[in-house]
Structure formats: C-alpha cells, structure tokens
Design an enzyme around this catalytic site. Structure first.
Site, PDB file in Angstrom:
ATOM      1  N   LYS A 271      10.018  -8.283   3.668  1.00 20.02           N
ATOM      2  CA  LYS A 271       9.208  -8.095   4.428  1.00 20.02           C
ATOM      3  C   LYS A 271       9.055  -8.588   6.071  1.00 20.02           C
ATOM      4  O   LYS A 271       8.551 -10.101   5.744  1.00 20.02           O
ATOM      5  CB  LYS A 271       8.477  -7.285   2.854  1.00 20.02           C
ATOM      6  CG  LYS A 271       6.927  -6.203   4.111  1.00 20.02           C
ATOM      7  CD  LYS A 271       6.345  -6.255   2.987  1.00 20.02           C
ATOM      8  CE  LYS A 271       5.346  -5.186   3.682  1.00 20.02           C
ATOM      9  NZ  LYS A 271       4.504  -4.008   2.957  1.00 20.02           N
TER      10      LYS A 271
ATOM     11  N   SER B   9       3.930   0.808   3.017  1.00 18.60           N
ATOM     12  CA  SER B   9       4.396   0.089   3.825  1.00 18.60           C
ATOM     13  C   SER B   9       5.516  -0.738   4.217  1.00 18.60           C
ATOM     14  O   SER B   9       5.913  -0.837   4.738  1.00 18.60           O
ATOM     15  CB  SER B   9       3.376  -0.451   4.418  1.00 18.60           C
ATOM     16  OG  SER B   9       2.782  -1.738   3.241  1.00 18.60           O
TER      17      SER B   9
ATOM     18  N   SER C  47       2.430  -0.378  -2.194  1.00 14.28           N
ATOM     19  CA  SER C  47       3.937  -0.301  -0.771  1.00 14.28           C
ATOM     20  C   SER C  47       4.865  -0.949  -1.091  1.00 14.28           C
ATOM     21  O   SER C  47       5.930  -0.480  -0.488  1.00 14.28           O
ATOM     22  CB  SER C  47       2.928  -1.775   0.424  1.00 14.28           C
ATOM     23  OG  SER C  47       2.083  -0.517   1.317  1.00 14.28           O
TER      24      SER C  47
END
Ligand code: GLN
Length: 506
Positions: free
Chosen positions: A80, A155, A179
């Site tokens: 990420k 996210s 997330s």
C-alpha cells in the site's frame, strides 16, 4: 498446477523451494499479469519491475548455492502506498506527496523482504487512507476485479484488487477503521487487522496513530498467517515503542482439522447480525458461516456488545482528531509539494489547499474543531469514554468465546459515485471500527458470491486482544468448512475474469 498468478503464497514458496518454479519465473508472471490487467483495474500507482526481478534473482541464487531460503522466498507482494520502500515513491494517494521519494524502508516491508518476498510495487488507496472506496485517491480510483463498474472498497482498495485479480500473491494494507477488512470483503480475499501493537508502524505514514495497524491481504487464511508471521514473528520493533511482546506464533492453530483445539465456541451478537442496512447477500453469507462452523463442531453463545452502536461516532471523532494532528506536517516546508507565496502563512494555506482533496480537508477540519476548547470535552473526551466501554464490552464477550462472528461490510461492492454523501460512506465502516478502537484482531473471510448480486460476500471474525493465532485458527476452520460445503463457489478465491479465459467482465 494452477497458473502461476493464481497460486497461493504457500504454493509459490514450496514450488520455488522444490525447484518446480524459479523465483524469476514467478515474478515475471506477476509482472505480466499487471501489464495485462492493470490498465483496467488501476490497482497500482507504481510498479517496480527492477526491484522485483533483482529480489527474485537473489532468491534463485541462494537456492542454487544451497543457502537457506526465507519462508516467503519468491512470493510476489504489493505494498500500500502509505508504506515506505526505498527506491519507490510514497504518495498516500495524494497530490501533496506526488513524486515524494521514500527516505527509508518501513519495518513491515523490510521484514517481508527479509523473508524472501518479492516487491511488485505500490498500490492505490484513498488519500491518506481516508475512505472506504478508493474514490478519494488523487490519482483516480481502482476498480473492482469482479465488476469494473464497482468500487474495490478502501482505503486499501488497490491491495485488495491486486490480490483478487492475480496481480499479486500477497499485499500489505493498513487498517485504521476497516481499511484492510472492508476491501478484502468487497474483492473476495482474506484481509486481517492484527491486534494493535503486533506489526510495527515504523515507516507507515500515520493516519490515526492509536488505531493504525499494518496487515495482510491474501487468497487464503494460511497465506495471511504466513504473511503476518513474516511481518511480526520476529518480535517487537525497537523503532516502534507501541509494538508489544505478545506471543508471535501465528501458525500455531492452523494444523489439519484433527489438530484444531475444537470444539470452538462462537459468539453471536444479534445487534450486529440483524443490523439495519445489512443487505440480503451479506445476511445469507453470515447464516452460511453459522452452518459451516456448526458442521465444524462449533457451539454458539449469544452475546451483547451494548456500545456497538456508538462505535462509528466515537471512531470518526477520535480518528479525525489524530489525523488533524498527524497531517499538520504536510505544510510545504517539512513535507509536501510547496506552493510559494509572499508570507509563510499564505504559503502554508495555499500548499494545503492545493495538496489535499475534499475528504482529507473535511477530516482535518473536523479534527481541528473537535480539539478546540469549546468542543474538546463534549466530543473528544466523550468519544474516549465510549472507546473504553467498547473495549470492555469486547473483552467481556471474548472471555466467553473463541471468536465473534460479525459482518465485515454491510453490503457487497457498490457502484462508483453511489456514496458521494460522506455520512453514507462512513456507514460502510459500521462493523469494523470497533476493533480499531479496542485494539482487537479481526479478519474478513471470503465466502463465495452472493446469490442476488453475484459479487463477493464475507464474514468477519473478531478475536481477543493478542490472541491473533487463535483467531486465525477459527478463520481457517470457517474457510475449510466453506471449501467443503456445496455452496463453496468459487474456492479457492479467484477473480471473475481469470475463470473466463482472461476476458474482463463487462
Ligand atoms: N473507512 C474508514 C475511514 O475512512 C477507515 C479507513 C482506514 O481504515 N484507513 O476512516
């Protein structure tokens, strides 16, 4: 053998250790999958073929020299874009950090590299991890591999989509309020938020420091456990004082069914299982999970989490306050793309106005207000009280069971633009934020496709603080039972378009 891009991490590592595949072959297959599919998906913000092939070559050399291989040797993984990796950019999906070169490597990432894993690149995310759909990325959203007209969740949507689409075998995400678990649920992969303090946050760009945890997205529960073992098995990180000395054998309860510490006791909380807004497909996934766990010999206890309904309000207060404080450093002087102006105050304000998108601005304004002398006692202090009650509820409930069965997401993947009202978007986190407030580990386990939507559905399991190994054991029992059940379609988890001869769904 399944095609290389559909193998599990355990499968890749053993094929490489046995010499059935070389690490370079596996890395090349993953990079090819990215080239073929990512123009449609946009899971990656940056692909790192040089770093990947160099790491893969090193694995092949070690093997050729008869040197010991790490547990994830040759396993391709995605990162990420709020985790630093030297040699890449770290943008957090924000214009503010566009082009920012990572200054060092996050502990979580360096531990993956030390285990032999091969870095494929950095994945898309909602700006600074504010969001549940990836629509808040400044660089355009990621699409859901099961239906390109829908969001992948967020996210960590890029990480979830990459694993679901065979563009990575494992991925790292961060979970401040859901997330990892919510995008895992929407993309049909496993996603785990470890107990707070398990994985180092050193090198993770902070959102809510008391809530953030790095964790794995994977195709199977065993893969998630292997990834967590690499991330945290080495013990606490001297560079993150919040990492704890809790036990770190995450594979302890993953033996075959016969070795599992059965019978399991599973907690059921009616207020979660019958919550308003839970759609029919997610409800049927949860009743399927109950049957599967019952077939595995589980017994059930009914429990209550009396403060669960206040979790969203407490979370959005606390998380916004922490975000306001953490994001103050993006002022164009310490960090962030500077927009020049005659005075420092003007420069700061222009920099921040140009660098942050709407949601990032909203969160910081909310945090600034809640920390003001007028509002502090009424909202922030009150939210902290609720936080303590939620932690006490969970601890009491988990003294009576091995894990709590709950939804991970109220609905399957939704369409782009459907939750443009922020309050509707925040409601996506109804079932996930409690564990961040309390520090408990939780995992989202995919349970095939919903009968009505044809989209991935899941169940969430919540475990006791610092008993992540037991939680993984319960998740493995659910996965095993689901795999053996008639409704297990498809198992193992695979993206829709891989099953259709490489065609992307309309
Ligand atoms: N969707 C939640 C939020 O927007 C959680 C985000 C996260 O876990 N990073 O705050």
């Amino acid at each position: 053998m399944a095609s290389v891009d559909q193998l599990t991490a355990a499968g890749v590592a053993s094929a490489i250790a046995e010499g059935a595949l070389s690490a370079v072959e596996v890395a090349t297959a993953a990079l090819d999958a990215i080239s073929a599919r990512d123009a449609d998906l946009h899971a990656y913000l940056e692909v790192t073929p040089d770093l990947a092939l160099e790491a893969a070559r090193r694995v092949d050399e070690r093997r050729a020299a008869g040197e010991p291989l790490g547990p994830l040797a040759g396993v391709p993984f995605a990162i990420k874009d709020n985790l630093q990796l030297e040699g890449t950019h770290t943008t957090c999906g924000s214009r503010m950090l566009e082009g920012y070169a990572s200054q060092f490597t996050a502990t979580a990432v360096s531990r993956m590299l030390a285990a032999g894993a091969v870095p494929l690149g950095k994945t898309n995310m909602d700006e600074f991890a504010f969001g549940s759909s990836c629509e808040a990325s400044a660089f355009g959203p990621t699409r859901n591999p099961w239906d390109l007209a829908r969001v992948p969740g967020g996210s960590s949507g890029g990480s979830a989509a990459a694993v679901a689409a065979g563009e990575a075998t494992l991925a790292l995400g961060s979970d401040t309020g859901g997330s990892i678990r919510q995008p895992a649920s929407l993309c049909g992969v496993v996603g785990m938020k470890p107990s707070y303090g398990t994985v180092s946050r050193y090198g993770l760009v902070a959102f809510g420091s008391s809530l953030d945890q790095v964790g794995p997205l994977a195709r199977t529960v065993r893969d998630a456990a292997l990834c967590l073992q690499a991330l945290a098995g080495g013990g606490p990180d001297p560079l993150d004082a919040t990492t704890t000395g809790a036990p770190r054998d995450f594979l302890a309860h993953l033996g075959p069914a016969a070795d599992a510490p059965e019978p399991l006791t599973i907690g059921l909380v009616p207020r979660l299982l019958e919550a308003e807004g839970l759609d029919a497909d997610e409800k049927s996934a949860l009743s399927h999970a109950r049957h599967v766990l019952a077939d595995q010999g589980a017994t059930f206890v009914e429990l209550d989490l009396p403060h669960a309904d206040a979790a969203i309000a407490a979370y959005y207060a606390i998380a916004s306050c922490e975000a306001f404080s953490n994001l103050a450093r993006f002022d164009g002087v310490r960090f962030g793309a500077q927009v020049g102006a005659p005075t420092l105050a003007e420069q700061t304000s222009r920099t921040r106005a140009a660098g942050f998108g709407a949601e990032a601005r909203r969160r910081q304004l909310l945090g600034a207000y809640l920390l003001s002398s007028d509002a502090y006692e009424r909202y922030f202090t009150q939210a902290q009280r609720i936080r303590r009650s939620i932690a006490a509820d969970l601890s009491r409930a988990l003294s009576r069971c091995d894990a709590i069965l709950a939804p991970a997401s109220p609905t399957c993947a939704f369409g782009f633009g459907e939750r443009s009202d922020p309050v509707r978007m925040y409601a996506s986190d109804l079932f996930t934020v409690g564990c961040n407030l309390a520090g408990n580990p939780a995992i989202s386990v995919p349970l095939g496709l919903g009968p009505q939507s044809g989209l991935p559905v899941s169940a969430q399991l919540i475990g006791a603080c610092h008993d992540d190994a037991r939680l993984l054991g319960v998740a493995a029992a659910l996965e095993r039972g689901h795999g053996a059940s008639a409704s297990a379609e498809p198992a193992p988890v695979a993206p829709a378009f891989l099953g259709r001869g490489g065609e992307l769904p309309a």
